[in-house]
Enzyme design. Sequence first.
Site, short mmCIF file in Angstrom:
data_model
loop_
_atom_site.label_atom_id
_atom_site.label_comp_id
_atom_site.label_asym_id
_atom_site.label_seq_id
_atom_site.Cartn_x
_atom_site.Cartn_y
_atom_site.Cartn_z
N GLU A 114 -4.61 7.61 -4.30
CA GLU A 114 -4.89 6.94 -5.56
C GLU A 114 -6.23 7.42 -6.13
O GLU A 114 -7.19 7.51 -5.38
CB GLU A 114 -4.92 5.42 -5.37
CG GLU A 114 -3.55 4.88 -4.97
CD GLU A 114 -3.51 3.36 -4.81
OE1 GLU A 114 -4.55 2.70 -5.00
OE2 GLU A 114 -2.43 2.84 -4.50
N ARG B 62 0.87 -1.16 0.00
CA ARG B 62 0.00 0.00 0.00
C ARG B 62 0.92 1.22 0.00
O ARG B 62 1.98 1.20 0.63
CB ARG B 62 -0.89 0.04 1.25
CG ARG B 62 -2.02 -0.99 1.26
CD ARG B 62 -3.14 -0.66 0.28
NE ARG B 62 -4.24 -1.62 0.35
CZ ARG B 62 -4.36 -2.71 -0.41
NH1 ARG B 62 -3.42 -2.99 -1.31
NH2 ARG B 62 -5.40 -3.51 -0.29
N HIS C 33 -2.11 0.45 -9.53
CA HIS C 33 -2.63 -0.52 -8.55
C HIS C 33 -3.29 -1.71 -9.27
O HIS C 33 -4.49 -1.95 -9.11
CB HIS C 33 -3.61 0.15 -7.58
CG HIS C 33 -3.77 -0.60 -6.30
ND1 HIS C 33 -4.02 0.00 -5.10
CD2 HIS C 33 -3.71 -1.94 -6.03
CE1 HIS C 33 -4.13 -0.91 -4.16
NE2 HIS C 33 -3.94 -2.11 -4.71
P1 NAP Z 1 -0.21 -12.02 4.41
O1 NAP Z 1 -0.13 -13.43 3.97
O2 NAP Z 1 -0.99 -11.69 5.63
O3 NAP Z 1 1.28 -11.46 4.56
C1 NAP Z 1 1.60 -10.26 5.19
C2 NAP Z 1 3.00 -10.38 5.77
O4 NAP Z 1 3.38 -9.12 6.32
C3 NAP Z 1 3.11 -11.43 6.88
O5 NAP Z 1 4.21 -12.25 6.61
C4 NAP Z 1 3.35 -10.61 8.14
O6 NAP Z 1 4.19 -11.33 9.01
C5 NAP Z 1 4.05 -9.38 7.56
N1 NAP Z 1 3.90 -8.20 8.43
C6 NAP Z 1 2.78 -7.72 9.01
N2 NAP Z 1 3.07 -6.65 9.78
C7 NAP Z 1 4.41 -6.46 9.68
C8 NAP Z 1 5.31 -5.54 10.26
N3 NAP Z 1 4.90 -4.60 11.11
N4 NAP Z 1 6.62 -5.64 9.93
C9 NAP Z 1 7.07 -6.61 9.10
N5 NAP Z 1 6.25 -7.52 8.52
C10 NAP Z 1 4.94 -7.45 8.82
O7 NAP Z 1 -0.84 -11.10 3.26
P2 NAP Z 1 -0.68 -11.25 1.68
O8 NAP Z 1 -1.84 -11.98 1.13
O9 NAP Z 1 0.69 -11.71 1.36
O10 NAP Z 1 -0.86 -9.70 1.27
C11 NAP Z 1 0.05 -8.73 1.73
C12 NAP Z 1 -0.40 -7.32 1.39
O11 NAP Z 1 -0.20 -7.07 0.00
C13 NAP Z 1 -1.89 -7.04 1.59
O12 NAP Z 1 -2.18 -6.69 2.94
C14 NAP Z 1 -2.16 -5.89 0.64
O13 NAP Z 1 -2.04 -4.63 1.29
C15 NAP Z 1 -1.07 -6.02 -0.41
N6 NAP Z 1 -1.64 -6.39 -1.73
C16 NAP Z 1 -1.54 -5.51 -2.76
C17 NAP Z 1 -2.04 -5.83 -4.00
C18 NAP Z 1 -1.91 -4.89 -5.16
O14 NAP Z 1 -2.77 -4.91 -6.03
N7 NAP Z 1 -0.89 -4.08 -5.23
C19 NAP Z 1 -2.67 -7.08 -4.20
C20 NAP Z 1 -2.78 -7.94 -3.13
C21 NAP Z 1 -2.26 -7.60 -1.89
P3 NAP Z 1 4.15 -11.10 10.62
O15 NAP Z 1 2.70 -11.11 11.00
O16 NAP Z 1 4.97 -12.21 11.16
O17 NAP Z 1 4.79 -9.77 10.83
#
Ligand code: NAP
Length: 322
Positions: A268, A239, A287
């Site tokens: 955005e 984000r 995005h």
């Molecule tokens: P996920 O499986 O929940 O992975 C998120 C990761 O971030 C986890 O490994 C978590 O590990 C880590 N994290 C959370 N808080 C953190 C912190 N303070 N410091 C360091 N690491 C941290 O989610 P996902 O499905 O991979 O998606 C991740 C993100 O990508 C979404 O939340 C979304 O915002 C973004 N996204 C963007 C698009 C796009 O179109 N650009 C598409 C899909 C997703 P820990 O809990 O161990 O910290």
Amino acid sequence: MTKPYVFITRKIETEVLKEWTETFEVKMWEYEERPVPRAILLEEAAKADALLTMLSDKMDRELLDVAKNLKVIANLAVGYDNIDVPSATEKGITVCNTPDVLTDTTADLAFALLMATARRIVEAAEIVKEGKWTGWSPMLLAGHDIHHKTIGVVGMGKIGETVAKRATGFDMDILYHNRSRNVAAEERLGARYTSFEELITTSDFIVCLTPLTNETAGMFNKEAFMKMKQSAIFINVARGAVADEEALYEALVKGEIAGAGLDVFKQEPIGPDHPLLTLPNVVALPHIGSASVETRQGMIMLCLDNITHVLSGKQPKTIVKL
Ligand code: NAP
């Protein structure tokens, strides 16, 4: 008996909705590319049993207060930083997102963006199309190698891990940082867990894939960019607000880092006059992380399934927990 009322905040294919209109009264906002105005969203929320929302819809306390019948918000995204989840939970409203179905597609985009930024693909393609290619020369549009370099994934969750999997095909060393270790990724991909500080100072590619939270907002700030290698490339598919865009601009202009590939922005759509867009070493996308036809259809179906489950008293397939 009256059918439950479902409001969808963007125009989606009506064909997809056919089987749902038998069970629900479905209405949707009439435009695909324009978000529903706040006043209409408030009006619809006041009547709806379920809302199928986009990440551009702010589901805040004011909205939840008027949504007296609302039982479920199904957000067409894995991220849910647009929703006040604690308030929704307090009011007994179930919040659902779309994890998993978009993981591979988003990882593909993240890696494509990394490659496009490193190898200056957008710049190069524009030069050809604009008739500015005057001939071959040794250093024409020379970029940065990707293979055998170090990728540092901040947020080694589902998408981060899938990006790292792609990096193994490029013989890259993989570092990652999370709040907790992802042992599966270490075993499967040979990824090495490290501190945020070490990751940003030693990686050639720093890829952010954390959710946007109070903790991650602005985590890529002036100090972080200053600590990166001058040859480092920053990729943000998480984000926009995880990075301080002014600090990023400064770092790029001063040559503190070599480039940035950005799929997301604090505001955005990003304005055409935004300073970041003036830089040749920035690749900017609107995005589109999960934007493949198959994945977007999968996400819509998952939202509709979640709504059906909640409105029929069943557990939704993918629920956001506090
Ligand atoms: P996920 O499986 O929940 O992975 C998120 C990761 O971030 C986890 O490994 C978590 O590990 C880590 N994290 C959370 N808080 C953190 C912190 N303070 N410091 C360091 N690491 C941290 O989610 P996902 O499905 O991979 O998606 C991740 C993100 O990508 C979404 O939340 C979304 O915002 C973004 N996204 C963007 C698009 C796009 O179109 N650009 C598409 C899909 C997703 P820990 O809990 O161990 O910290």
